[in-house]
Scaffold this active site. Structure first.
Site, short mmCIF file in Angstrom:
data_model
loop_
_atom_site.label_atom_id
_atom_site.label_comp_id
_atom_site.label_asym_id
_atom_site.label_seq_id
_atom_site.Cartn_x
_atom_site.Cartn_y
_atom_site.Cartn_z
N ARG A 62 -4.04 -0.77 1.80
CA ARG A 62 -3.58 -1.67 0.74
C ARG A 62 -2.05 -1.58 0.69
O ARG A 62 -1.44 -0.74 1.34
CB ARG A 62 -4.21 -1.30 -0.61
CG ARG A 62 -4.14 0.19 -0.91
CD ARG A 62 -4.06 0.49 -2.36
NE ARG A 62 -2.80 0.06 -2.91
CZ ARG A 62 -1.64 0.71 -2.76
NH1 ARG A 62 -1.57 1.83 -2.07
NH2 ARG A 62 -0.53 0.24 -3.29
N GLY A 63 -1.43 -2.44 -0.15
CA GLY A 63 0.03 -2.51 -0.17
C GLY A 63 0.46 -3.57 0.84
O GLY A 63 -0.04 -3.61 1.98
N ASN A 80 4.05 -9.27 -8.04
CA ASN A 80 3.69 -7.87 -7.78
C ASN A 80 2.46 -7.52 -8.61
O ASN A 80 1.92 -8.36 -9.34
CB ASN A 80 4.88 -6.95 -8.11
CG ASN A 80 4.67 -5.53 -7.61
OD1 ASN A 80 4.32 -5.34 -6.44
ND2 ASN A 80 4.86 -4.54 -8.46
N LYS A 81 2.02 -6.31 -8.51
CA LYS A 81 0.81 -5.85 -9.19
C LYS A 81 0.82 -6.22 -10.68
O LYS A 81 1.85 -6.14 -11.34
CB LYS A 81 0.69 -4.34 -8.99
CG LYS A 81 -0.51 -3.68 -9.61
CD LYS A 81 -1.84 -4.29 -9.20
CE LYS A 81 -2.04 -4.35 -7.70
NZ LYS A 81 -3.24 -5.11 -7.31
N GLN A 138 -3.45 2.68 -9.08
CA GLN A 138 -2.61 2.99 -7.93
C GLN A 138 -1.51 3.99 -8.30
O GLN A 138 -0.93 4.63 -7.42
CB GLN A 138 -1.96 1.72 -7.37
CG GLN A 138 -2.89 0.84 -6.56
CD GLN A 138 -3.50 -0.25 -7.40
OE1 GLN A 138 -3.65 -0.13 -8.62
NE2 GLN A 138 -3.88 -1.35 -6.77
N ASP A 155 4.71 -8.05 -3.65
CA ASP A 155 3.73 -8.56 -2.69
C ASP A 155 4.13 -9.91 -2.10
O ASP A 155 3.67 -10.31 -1.04
CB ASP A 155 2.35 -8.68 -3.33
CG ASP A 155 1.78 -7.30 -3.60
OD1 ASP A 155 2.10 -6.72 -4.66
OD2 ASP A 155 1.08 -6.78 -2.73
#
Ligand code: MRU
Length: 367
Positions: free
Chosen positions: A53-54, A253-254, A203, A243
């Site tokens: 992930r990432g 982003n998250k 995370q 992202d």
């Protein structure tokens, strides 16, 4: 970076077995499990199920997935099918499409009999480039941290806040948001990092594991604590990953990143985003309107994973049975809330003009 004194990248090629080896991130931070990814479908599943992930890491993994597909069948049809299969695994992080486009464009010019070798070399190249990009982000971010440290009484730590895991395991090495942290720590600057838990998948626990392994002082906090800490003068700087960043500097982003940016703005705290150039989507201008946001399984919200008092890994339900849940996995922070972007070529404003002047060849190529 190191785990128990041994240097690891988050993925590596096992030439003898002709497989990719990854660290299964679903088991972290509780167990360190190395897994072999063998078939083209295994590659797609590893990304979809977040074993890797990432944003940068899923891009590099996808490049190895294309290499696997080319070793099995180097035809144009197989190349197209691998692109479609891998690209469909996760919709938001643009590094996935970036790596797949690069592989497809490169391999189209290569004769089918040479494609397996060329695809594997390209995957190695993408992985090595990622390491170097992130190292440079660390060098530029170090200057920012040094500057803040110089304005504080000697020995007082610079207090950073980060969201999600933009660490070395979200990339091939170094991380993006964590690279300046590792560089500053290694340069002897006292630091303290507030680590957002980052529900629903936590995370932040991965970030805590990374920082703990590297000896960086940190505290794990609930996602709701950041604004309070900022109001009380306990945060000097926020650095997050991304992202997908639009050509105009909007940052996806998250989920929860946007709220941290709002709180940072209200408290006059610098809010920086560590941005590797493959994460810029030059085809998109308005992040809120145009970036597809991944909606994930509601079970990630209604349930949490952890270890019990016997160290047994398990999942528990936190809601009444049958509770409907929503799980948008990313949000967009508009460029106006961002103090600066830390790229491999230096720090710039979150604006179209600044990004285009740092990366003129990429901005022009997208026109
Ligand atoms: O859903 P994930 O865990 O893949 O999301 C990761 C993030 O949002 C990271 O902050 C982002 O990819 C930057 S990683 C260097």
């Amino acid at each position: 970076m190191k785990v128990d004194g041994k240097h690891y990248r988050s993925l590596w090629w096992n030439a003898e077995a002709q497989v990719l080896e990854i660290i299964d991130q679903r088991s972290l931070p509780y167990e360190f499990v190395v897994e072999q990814v063998r078939t083209r479908d295994d590659f797609a599943n590893a990304i979809r199920e977040m074993r890797v992930r990432g944003a940068p890491l899923i891009g590099a993994t996808a490049a190895y997935g294309v290499a696997r597909a080319m070793a099995d069948d180097p035809s144009d049809e197989s190349l197209g099918a691998a692109w479609r299969l891998l690209n469909a695994t996760r919709p938001t992080a643009v590094n996935l499409r970036w790596a797949l486009d690069r592989a497809r464009e490169t391999l189209r010019l290569v004769a089918a009999r040479d494609r397996a070798t060329a695809a594997l070399s390209l995957a190695h190249e993408i992985a090595d480039e990622d390491v170097e990009i992130n190292r440079r982000i660390g060098v530029h971010g170090l200057d920012l941290i040094k500057n803040i440290a110089s304005q504080k009484p000697a020995g007082e730590p610079v207090r950073l806040l980060t969201h999600c895991n933009a660490g070395w395991i979200a990339t091939v090495d170094w991380g993006t948001a964590t690279s300046p942290i590792y560089h500053a720590h290694d340069a002897g600057i006292p630091l303290h990092v507030w680590v957002d838990e980052t529900r629903p998948r936590n995370q932040g626990a991965l970030t805590a594991w990374e920082l703990g392994s590297h000896g960086v002082s940190h505290e794990y906090i609930t996602d709701n604590a950041g604004g309070h800490l900022m109001q009380h003068g306990l945060v000097d700087l926020v650095i997050t990953g991304t992202d997908r960043t639009t050509r105009s500097g909007d940052v996806c982003n998250k989920i929860g990143t946007y709220l941290k940016a709002l709180a940072a703005r209200d408290n006059n705290i610098p809010f920086y985003v560590a941005l590797p150039s493959p994460t810029i989507d030059w085809t998109v201008t308005d992040g809120v309107a145009e970036i597809p946001i991944e909606n994930r399984d509601p079970r990630e919200v209604t349930h949490v994973q952890g270890v019990d008092t016997n160290d047994a890994l398990g999942v528990v339900q936190v809601t009444p049975s049958g509770t409907p849940a929503g799980n948008p996995a990313f949000d967009v922070t508009p460029s106006r809330l961002i103090t600066g972007l830390i790229t491999e070529r230096g720090v710039c404003d979150a604006s179209e003009a600044a990004l285009a002047s740092l990366f003129p060849e990429l901005a022009v190529a997208a026109e």
